[in-house]
Design a protein around this motif. Structure first.
Motif, short mmCIF file in Angstrom:
data_model
loop_
_atom_site.label_atom_id
_atom_site.label_comp_id
_atom_site.label_asym_id
_atom_site.label_seq_id
_atom_site.Cartn_x
_atom_site.Cartn_y
_atom_site.Cartn_z
N GLY A 1 0.87 -1.14 0.02
CA GLY A 1 -0.09 0.23 -0.07
C GLY A 1 1.02 1.39 0.13
N VAL A 2 2.12 1.07 0.01
CA VAL A 2 3.06 2.32 0.11
C VAL A 2 3.09 2.85 -1.51
N ASP A 3 2.85 4.10 -1.39
CA ASP A 3 2.89 5.25 -2.32
C ASP A 3 4.18 5.25 -2.84
N VAL A 4 4.38 5.28 -4.26
CA VAL A 4 5.65 5.59 -4.64
C VAL A 4 6.04 6.94 -4.47
N GLN A 5 7.16 7.57 -4.22
CA GLN A 5 7.44 8.89 -3.87
C GLN A 5 8.69 9.30 -4.51
N ARG A 6 9.00 10.60 -4.70
CA ARG A 6 10.23 10.97 -5.29
C ARG A 6 10.90 11.64 -4.13
N ALA A 7 12.11 11.73 -4.06
CA ALA A 7 13.04 11.98 -3.07
C ALA A 7 14.55 11.97 -3.20
N GLU A 8 15.15 12.91 -2.64
CA GLU A 8 16.59 12.60 -2.97
C GLU A 8 17.31 11.49 -2.28
N ALA A 9 18.02 11.00 -3.19
CA ALA A 9 18.67 9.45 -2.73
C ALA A 9 19.23 9.48 -1.21
N ALA B 1 14.25 -4.99 -0.29
CA ALA B 1 15.20 -4.39 -1.45
C ALA B 1 15.30 -3.27 -2.03
N ALA B 2 16.26 -2.56 -2.20
CA ALA B 2 16.23 -1.04 -2.79
C ALA B 2 17.28 -1.07 -4.00
N LEU B 3 16.92 -0.50 -5.13
CA LEU B 3 17.69 -0.74 -6.37
C LEU B 3 18.04 0.80 -6.72
N ALA B 4 19.21 0.87 -7.22
CA ALA B 4 19.45 2.20 -7.91
C ALA B 4 20.14 2.01 -9.22
N GLN B 5 19.34 1.88 -10.14
CA GLN B 5 19.65 1.42 -11.77
C GLN B 5 20.06 2.91 -12.26
N LEU B 6 21.24 2.92 -12.61
CA LEU B 6 21.43 3.88 -13.61
C LEU B 6 21.48 5.28 -12.97
N VAL B 7 21.61 5.51 -11.57
CA VAL B 7 21.41 6.65 -11.08
C VAL B 7 22.64 7.06 -10.20
N VAL B 8 23.31 6.00 -9.55
CA VAL B 8 24.56 6.48 -8.74
C VAL B 8 25.41 7.51 -9.10
N HIS B 9 25.87 7.59 -10.44
CA HIS B 9 26.61 8.79 -10.87
C HIS B 9 25.89 9.93 -11.09
N PHE B 10 24.93 10.01 -10.82
CA PHE B 10 24.00 11.36 -10.71
C PHE B 10 23.76 11.77 -9.14
N MET B 11 24.08 11.19 -8.14
CA MET B 11 23.93 11.40 -6.89
C MET B 11 24.85 12.34 -6.38
N THR B 12 24.31 13.24 -5.48
CA THR B 12 25.16 14.43 -4.95
C THR B 12 26.39 13.53 -3.97
N ASP B 13 26.14 12.68 -3.51
CA ASP B 13 26.71 11.69 -2.56
C ASP B 13 26.65 10.54 -2.59
N PRO B 14 27.16 9.69 -3.58
CA PRO B 14 26.66 8.25 -3.84
C PRO B 14 26.95 7.23 -2.59
N THR B 15 28.12 7.61 -1.63
CA THR B 15 28.01 6.64 -0.60
C THR B 15 27.07 6.89 0.34
N ALA B 16 26.51 8.27 0.47
CA ALA B 16 25.40 8.56 1.37
C ALA B 16 24.04 8.08 0.78
N GLY B 17 23.77 8.18 -0.42
CA GLY B 17 22.54 7.60 -1.25
C GLY B 17 22.75 6.12 -0.93
N ILE B 18 23.59 5.46 -0.96
CA ILE B 18 23.49 4.08 -0.71
C ILE B 18 23.39 3.71 0.44
N MET C 1 19.88 3.92 1.19
CA MET C 1 19.11 2.64 0.73
C MET C 1 19.35 1.52 1.70
N ARG C 2 20.65 1.37 2.35
CA ARG C 2 20.73 0.70 3.31
C ARG C 2 19.84 0.65 4.29
N ARG C 3 19.64 1.81 4.87
CA ARG C 3 18.87 2.16 6.03
C ARG C 3 17.44 1.69 5.87
#
Length: 182
Positions: free
Chosen positions: A9-17, A29-46, A49-51
């Motif tokens: 029932g969770v709505d898909v939302q847009r947010a900063e990674a 599971a969490a997936l970042a498909q073809l977006v890591v290279h556009f993240m401001t801080d890829p390690t923080a974004g991943i 996702m882990r969190r």
């Protein structure tokens, strides 16, 4: 974007990674498909996702192999570099080279990290079908095309046409993919 398997029932939302609007462990599971290279801080974004992934869940990411010259835009960037040797392509972006995604996933606190190269093929019915997305201004390649004068854009288009065989043609492209366990 994210969607929950355990939370249908969770709505898909847009947010900063780097700041996902979901509870800890909300997803399997969490997936970042073809977006890591556009993240401001890829390690923080991943790490984010882990969190939001439950303990034992999987976090995955993939980025085109721009640094290895095997991404889907390789011919485009080859032509651009021939005409403009100082052009900044996508090869220095995070995750775009062997071992980079693996490092980012480890730095984000994931375990059992594995990385591999995936290859796909896409058939284009015509050169114009292949070229048209570059004219939309999307991503670094599109932004580069948009920033050119009409004359320079025409030269780039014609050089790209010379690099492609007669239509239809197939573009083979590879991406680095990594997975880790939360």
């Amino acid at each position: 974007e994210a969607a929950g398997q355990r939370n249908p029932g969770v709505d898909v939302q847009r947010a900063e990674a780097e700041s996902l609007p979901f509870d800890d462990g909300a997803f399997d599971a969490a997936l970042a498909q073809l977006v890591v290279h556009f993240m401001t801080d890829p390690t923080a974004g991943i790490a984010e996702m882990r969190r939001v992934t439950r303990r034992g869940g999987v976090v995955t990411a993939c980025v085109w192999d721009h640094a290895g010259g095997a991404g889907p835009l390789a011919r485009f960037w080859d032509a651009a570099r021939e005409l403009d040797p100082g052009v900044a392509d996508e090869s220095d972006l995070p995750g775009a080279r062997e071992g980079d995604l693996e490092r980012i996933l480890h730095e984000a606190g994931l375990g059992d990290v594995e990385e591999r190269l995936l290859t796909v093929e896409v058939e284009h019915g015509s050169f114009d079908e292949w070229w048209e997305p570059f004219t939309l201004g999307i991503g670094p390649a599109g932004a580069y095309v948009q920033g050119l004068t009409q004359d320079a854009r025409d030269r780039l288009r014609e050089r790209c046409r010379e690099l492609h065989p007669e239509a239809p043609f197939v573009v083979s492209a590879s991406a680095w993919a990594a997975r880790g366990v939360a």
